[in-house]
Design an enzyme around this catalytic site. Structure first.
Site, short mmCIF file in Angstrom:
data_model
loop_
_atom_site.label_atom_id
_atom_site.label_comp_id
_atom_site.label_asym_id
_atom_site.label_seq_id
_atom_site.Cartn_x
_atom_site.Cartn_y
_atom_site.Cartn_z
N GLY A 21 38.73 34.24 -9.86
CA GLY A 21 38.98 33.70 -8.50
C GLY A 21 37.50 33.61 -8.01
CD GLU A 22 33.68 32.17 -5.08
OE1 GLU A 22 34.07 31.45 -6.02
OE2 GLU A 22 32.69 32.89 -5.07
CB SER A 23 33.79 38.05 -6.53
OG SER A 23 32.63 37.62 -6.23
CB CYS A 41 36.31 35.32 -14.19
SG CYS A 41 34.89 34.08 -13.96
NE ARG A 53 29.66 36.07 -7.03
CZ ARG A 53 29.38 35.63 -5.73
NH1 ARG A 53 29.03 36.16 -4.56
NH2 ARG A 53 30.18 34.45 -5.43
CB ILE A 101 35.58 28.74 -14.35
CG1 ILE A 101 36.49 27.99 -15.37
CG2 ILE A 101 35.59 27.89 -13.13
CD1 ILE A 101 37.83 28.01 -15.24
NE ARG A 102 31.06 28.30 -8.69
CZ ARG A 102 30.92 28.93 -7.62
NH1 ARG A 102 32.35 29.39 -7.19
NH2 ARG A 102 30.07 29.33 -7.06
CG HIS A 162 38.90 32.13 -16.44
ND1 HIS A 162 39.58 32.60 -15.23
CD2 HIS A 162 37.65 31.81 -15.93
CE1 HIS A 162 38.99 32.70 -14.24
NE2 HIS A 162 37.97 32.19 -14.60
CD GLU A 170 42.83 33.62 -16.75
OE1 GLU A 170 42.25 34.48 -17.77
OE2 GLU A 170 42.25 33.17 -15.82
N1 GLN Z 1 31.90 32.29 -9.56
C1 GLN Z 1 32.89 33.02 -8.90
C2 GLN Z 1 32.37 34.45 -8.40
O1 GLN Z 1 31.12 34.73 -8.46
C3 GLN Z 1 33.83 33.83 -10.23
C4 GLN Z 1 34.46 32.81 -10.99
C5 GLN Z 1 35.77 32.82 -11.56
O2 GLN Z 1 36.43 33.93 -11.54
N2 GLN Z 1 36.37 31.92 -12.38
O3 GLN Z 1 33.21 35.24 -7.76
#
Ligand code: GLN
Length: 189
Positions: A45-47, A77, A104, A134-135, A170, A172
């Protein structure tokens, strides 16, 4: 029973992987639900958002207690970022449950998201594994007690220390069940 932390991010996709393995799962939204599960998936997700939600729901101490009693945790992630010993780019707090340092968004703007093929070497013969980044964070340091279970190019992308498993991509979102199957084995059916 495997729990999937449902604060934010793509937790539903993990549930589908466990369904495909015929393993029961439940979404965990409150700390007291940790007592009802034997292992926890910490999704991406987004940490920074996850940190805020963990602060407001007071998840930090209960998650450390959950790990301290030997319950397996699998972070993908952003979940890996939260489980790491230390985080850079920029520095932020983390649970410190696995002795790795992560950077990150380490794969740069040009390749924000990409699909790759890595090598999964955890169960017997090494074989190729599809990976969706993903990022994604990069494991910048692997502690002595940490095993590398998969690589992609020069990077370790799956690591394990004791009952803590992490992946920088990911699994999943692919159709390959290897990592989830491996985690289910860690938890014990
Ligand atoms: N870029 C996100 C972060 O730094 C992580 C991305 C992800 O979980 N797909 O939190």
């Amino acid at each position: 029973m495997i729990g999937i932390l449902g604060l934010q991010g793509d937790y539903a996709a993990h549930g589908k992987m466990l369904d495909a393995l015929a393993v029961e799962s439940r979404v965990v939204k409150k700390p007291e639900q940790l007592s009802t599960i034997d292992g926890l998936i910490f999704p991406g997700g987004e940490s920074t958002t996850l940190i805020k939600l963990m602060d407001s729901w007071e998840f930090w101490a209960p998650l450390r207690d959950f790990a301290a009693t030997g319950n397996p945790i699998f972070g993908t992630c952003a979940g890996m970022i939260l489980l790491a010993q230390s985080v850079s780019n920029p520095p932020q707090k983390s649970l410190g449950l696995i002795d790795i340092d992560v950077e990150r968004n380490s794969y740069g703007r040009q390749v924000d998201s990409f699909e790759g093929t890595g090598v999964w070497a955890a169960d017997g013969q090494p074989r190729s594994l599809p990976m969706i980044f993903i990022r994604a964070p990069r494991i910048a340091r692997l502690g002595d007690g940490v095993a590398a279970l998969a690589t992609c190019g020069d990077d370790v992308v799956v690591a394990r220390q004791g009952q803590v498993l992490v992946a920088s991509f990911h699994p999943e979102l692919t159709s390959d069940l290897s990592l989830h199957r491996y985690f289910v084995d860690m938890v014990g059916r």
